[in-house]
Design an enzyme around this catalytic site. Structure first.
Site, short mmCIF file in Angstrom:
data_model
loop_
_atom_site.label_atom_id
_atom_site.label_comp_id
_atom_site.label_asym_id
_atom_site.label_seq_id
_atom_site.Cartn_x
_atom_site.Cartn_y
_atom_site.Cartn_z
N HIS A 15 52.89 1.17 24.89
CA HIS A 15 53.00 2.43 23.66
C HIS A 15 53.32 2.42 22.15
CE1 HIS A 15 51.78 6.84 23.50
NE2 HIS A 15 52.35 6.44 21.94
N HIS A 17 53.05 2.08 18.72
CA HIS A 17 52.91 2.45 16.80
C HIS A 17 53.32 1.82 15.67
CE1 HIS A 17 50.37 6.19 17.95
NE2 HIS A 17 51.33 5.99 18.59
N ASP A 19 52.88 1.95 12.91
CA ASP A 19 53.11 2.55 11.63
C ASP A 19 54.47 3.01 11.56
OD1 ASP A 19 51.77 4.02 12.69
OD2 ASP A 19 50.68 4.74 10.86
N HIS A 198 46.60 10.92 23.94
CA HIS A 198 47.17 10.93 24.05
C HIS A 198 47.35 12.57 24.12
CE1 HIS A 198 49.01 8.06 21.43
NE2 HIS A 198 50.25 8.53 20.82
N GLU A 201 51.83 15.76 25.15
CA GLU A 201 53.49 15.70 24.59
C GLU A 201 53.57 16.72 24.17
OE1 GLU A 201 54.73 12.74 20.53
OE2 GLU A 201 52.90 13.15 21.52
N ASP A 278 57.36 4.13 21.68
CA ASP A 278 56.18 4.58 21.65
C ASP A 278 56.67 4.39 19.37
OD1 ASP A 278 54.54 7.19 19.97
OD2 ASP A 278 55.88 8.93 20.58
#
Length: 338
Positions: A15, A17, A19, A198, A201, A278
């Site tokens: 996991h 990301h 960006d 997701h 959270e 993350d």
């Protein structure tokens, strides 16, 4: 466990990301190359990394705007991918799944398909340049329409097995409840595309239960699952892995403190888990740091326990069994000779 010892252990990350994980030096160089008037000022950099000072999920997500606004060209996307890969290699990650929203990175002059092609071309170069394998996960976004998200799923289908390994649903689950996206996963199932979601959270147990009902085999974060013994048992029975992101979860208030972070609860209930970054830049962290923070503040980890988690992560990768066996063999060789 000492930081250097943790760093040298071969790891897998599920996991991450794109960006949210580009080093600020690389971001700055991309902005300068593009002659962008913002040129990622110190003030902008501080804003992009504000999550490290703790904020809620809604504010956390605003940090991505500064980063993603630079990623609308083939060159920028490829530089970004290489940057994240290099960070992973530095801490001995040998398989990395990187996720992104192709629609979010597209423009009128740079289509989603061109986004995909640029990243897949870079992923092919990664195989030659670096001692790591990567898989791309395309994110559907909660704020997008069903028709837009189905375009993302169609794009993933086109490139499935050619660099793309799965889809995801990401975005602000407080504003856009998970239950509203059932049709997307019915569609993905019909096309034979693996997926993660997701969920949980922001404290919503229902969000996790909805993801379970969607037959997700992996759930991003999933922290709210700890609220219910019955829900944990249901997830365990269905063999769902939780992609936990400890440092990020503390920053966004998914739990109030390390003392309440549910590693022990999940393990005692037989739930498969993996630790992940993350967002390396937005959360100012690494995978090694996530393991260390858990070990120091929450749940004691031996090298054997870390390696067990890595083995579990490999079992849940969105790759075929032959590839999984090859990766497990690589990990076993480290245990024999590392």
């Amino acid at each position: 466990m000492e930081p250097l010892q943790m760093k040298r252990i071969p790891k897998v990350e599920l996991h991450c990301h794109l960006d949210g994980s580009i080093r600020k030096e690389t971001l700055r160089s991309i902005y300068v190359e593009q002659n962008n008037p913002l040129q990622l000022s110190d003030e902008a950099l501080h804003q992009a990394m504000t999550a490290a000072e703790r904020c809620d999920l809604t504010n956390y997500l605003t940090c991505f705007r500064i980063v993603s606004s630079a990623l609308h060209t083939k060159q920028a996307l490829q530089l970004a991918l290489f940057d994240v890969v290099e960070q992973a290699v530095e801490e001995n990650i040998f398989y990395l799944e990187i996720r992104l929203s192709p629609l979010h990175l597209a423009t009128e002059n740079f289509s989603m398909e061109e986004v995909a092609e640029a990243l897949i071309e870079a992923a092919d170069l990664v195989k030659v340049r670096y001692p790591i394998q990567i898989g791309l996960i395309f994110c559907c976004m909660r704020q997008q329409s069903d028709s837009q998200n189905k375009q993302v799923i169609d794009l993933a289908k086109k490139f499935l097995g050619k660099g793309v390994v799965a889809i995801d649903l990401a975005g602000d689950e407080l504003k856009f409840p998970t239950r509203d996206y059932r049709s997307l996963f019915i569609y993905a199932n019909r096309l034979g595309i693996p997926y993660t979601v997701h969920a949980g959270e922001t404290g919503s147990l229902q969000s996790v239960l909805d993801a379970i009902d969607f037959e997700a085999k992996r759930i991003g974060h999933g922290i709210a699952l700890a609220k219910s013994q019955k829900a944990m048992e249901k997830a365990q029975k269905q063999g769902i892995l939780l992609e936990m992101c400890p440092v990020c979860n503390i920053q966004t208030g998914a739990v109030a403190s390390w003392k309440e972070y549910p590693v022990k609860e999940f393990l005692e209930n037989g739930l498969p888990i993996s630790f992940n970054t993350d967002n390396r830049t937005v959360s100012n962290t690494t995978l090694t740091n996530n393991f260390l923070q858990v070990a120091q503040n929450c749940y004691s980890l031996s090298e054997k326990e870390v390696l067990k988690q890595v083995k579990t992560a490999i079992d849940y990768l969105f790759v075929d069994e032959e590839n999984k066996q090859a990766l497990q063999k690589k990990l076993n060789n480290h245990q024999l000779y590392g």
